[in-house]
Design an enzyme around this catalytic site. Sequence first.
Site, PDB file in Angstrom:
ATOM      1  N   SER A 713     -34.690  27.041 -24.188  1.00 15.73           N
ATOM      2  CA  SER A 713     -33.565  26.663 -23.327  1.00 15.73           C
ATOM      3  C   SER A 713     -32.435  27.693 -23.315  1.00 15.73           C
ATOM      4  O   SER A 713     -31.513  27.586 -22.513  1.00 15.73           O
ATOM      5  CB  SER A 713     -33.004  25.304 -23.753  1.00 15.73           C
ATOM      6  N   LYS A 756     -26.710  17.573 -24.949  1.00 14.21           N
ATOM      7  CA  LYS A 756     -26.067  18.850 -24.635  1.00 14.21           C
ATOM      8  C   LYS A 756     -24.755  18.636 -23.873  1.00 14.21           C
ATOM      9  O   LYS A 756     -23.765  19.352 -24.092  1.00 14.21           O
ATOM     10  CB  LYS A 756     -27.022  19.719 -23.814  1.00 14.21           C
TER      11      LYS A 756
END
Length: 818
Positions: A713, A756
Amino acid sequence: MSKYKNIKINTLSMHNIIDEDSDLIPLLTPEDEAEMNKEVVPEILPILPLRNTVLFPGVVIPITATRDKAIALIKEVNKGDKTLGIVAQKDPASKNPTFDDIYHTGVVAQILRVLKMPDGNTTVIIQGKKRMQIKEVVQQEPYLKATAVEMLDDLFVEDSNEFKEIIETVKETALNVVEENPNIPTEGTFAIKNIQSNSFLINFISSNIDLSVDEKQELLEINNLKDRAIATLKKLNVELQRLELRNDIQNKTRVDLDQQQREYYLHQQLKTIQEELGGNSQEAEVQELITKGKKKKWSKEVRETFEKEVARMKRLNPQMPEYSIQRNYLELMLDLPWDTYSKDKFDLNAAEEILEREHFGLEKVKERIIEHLAVLKLKGDMKSPIICLYGPPGVGKTSLGKSVAEALGRKYVRIALGGLRDESEIRGHRKTYIGAMPGRLIQNLKKAGTSNPVFVLDEIDKMASGIQGDPSSAMLEVLDPEQNAAFYDNFLEIGYDLSKVMFIATANSIGDIPWALRDRMEMINVSGYTIEEKIEIAKRHLLPKQLKEHGLKSSHLKINKQVLEFVVTGYTRESGVRSLEKVIAKLVRYAAKSIALEQEYESSLSQEKVLEILGAAKLERDKYENNDVAGVVTGLAWTSVGGDILFIESILSKGKGLSITGNLGNVMKESATIALEYIKANAEEFGIKQKTLDENKVHIHVPEGATPKDGPSAGVTMLTSLVSVFTNRKVKSKIAMTGEITLRGKVLPVGGIKEKILAAKRANIKEIVLCEANRKDIEEIKESYLKGLKFHYVTEMKQVIEIALTKQKVKKNVLEIK
């Protein structure tokens, strides 16, 4: 030695035999032996085959004649010189043996006596004279006759010292055999001690030793007397060892039997005493179990098993270890809640109120429980679902089980599976082992008292394989609604219905759960809390709980929302609230200490007082870094304890190549390589000069090098950082990003979006760059979580660069090397 019947006759015959005229025939002397060797053998000799018997020279044996040929031969010979040839049959089953059916080496014998037995049979006592070998048979009917008979002499050196020692050893060993064998009468010892002839001693022992016909025939055919003595000694030693071993076994068995008889006698006495005192405790115990069993509403299979095991317990000695195991087994069967179920509450509004009261947030979990109750209410019965709550620590996964049990009106049971390595903890031990116990599932159902509790399987991802098996494999049957209706426990040894149990498993990382086990469960993500949620949880649950645990009232300590927010943002960074609870506990201890010491204190805490109690704020990691330097970009990451932000730093130095530091895993290193190669392939589009690429070495670093990092990511973050450092373009302020990249410049979706986003809010991020495919994840998140955030959805890296980088140039982030 040979069988008792033959031995007794043989030894008695060697002691003395009374003939028809009452004359005594003494033991064979050397003179008798010499005279026997001088006797003349007729030219034609009648041959009598014997079954299962080998006759040796000098030995006297009885023979029972049953075959017509044998009877005719004995009658004929007894009328004449009473001399005949004795040989052994190769096949005892042969009724009419021919020349090929008999051994050709035998003994010339003499009939000593013929006896008519009451049963009509004829018994003949014969004595062997000298070994012979048949060369030719001249008559088959009515019985065998042979001619050209060759006499065989024994070859030996009589005065040899070695031979004398062999004879003494043979005699001593034979006496030991007689002593060890209880079936041999004492006359055997007398006969062996009184034999003077060495050859007759060997023949006598060879005749009476317990050997097969083939083995005895083998001894008879040995011409050298010394060799025959050695062969006989070998057979004697084998026989002696066999007898000693058998006697040892018999002695041990006799001792065990005597001990058992003694215990039986004592138990009978004890039983009598107990009956005099008011009854037998074992019988009373068994009767009590039977009485309890009659009151149980069991199925036919369970009742038959119980009755069979009770009958087995009756036969066991109470002093045996198996008795206590059997009693524990029967008590377990009686204590288990077979077909006993608690009644579910179908008040959905009340259940919803309980869940809201006990837990803040967790909408998906609450919705799933209400759905389950709704179906139960409509249908009346259904297989309970297997729910797995996964998420970071401290978000209330385990405590949620208690709330669910309360909402359903069921019993609550919890098993901690962390570190479990023994399969027997799930399936139980077999009853054959001392200390055997049922598995934890059956034990906890026994404690619960119902067959439909809410069963929390805590930390199911922490189970591990060990030398005792794989517990996660044993859980496959437990957590399969199609199979657990007849769960088999090794101790219980009968199927138990787990289909009505509501299993709630908890885990931190679903990646550590075997795929087969994960496939059997309904996975529900329990994500971390926002700052606002943490403040509410602290106000509603944590502070009242800590005040109660420390013996204080709500009036003793008050913390307003502003102070709670300061505590949450300044002293905690986790996704859950476990660390927050510890911090609040420290504030409560301040009040408790002041009250105990009778000191004045602030019951309503201010930020200044919090700083005094807790010290300076510790949260610095999530602090956003400025964008004054090119090449520093903020990324979003997922960890096992929730979301986090990380910083990707890039720098150029004179040279060539790519260096990567920061304790990165292989996937992150590959992302950095992909990003650099993509930039080289599209340098003109990004306004990067080829000379800049050729003459500079790139170094990428992710701070906090002690913490391992991996995953795809960070790809977009690394590529943005590299473009920034190559072009000296400034990164937009308060922007973060996450996404995987490809060599074609495509942006791929990633996971952990909610965690996140929470991390971004804690770091005061305002804009977030995501893959277009992650839009659906954002839509599933509550709007309150997204307040103050702006999202950019992209599909290619060019879009990311356009959004993240400004046109403004900054100071070159180049390491000058002179």
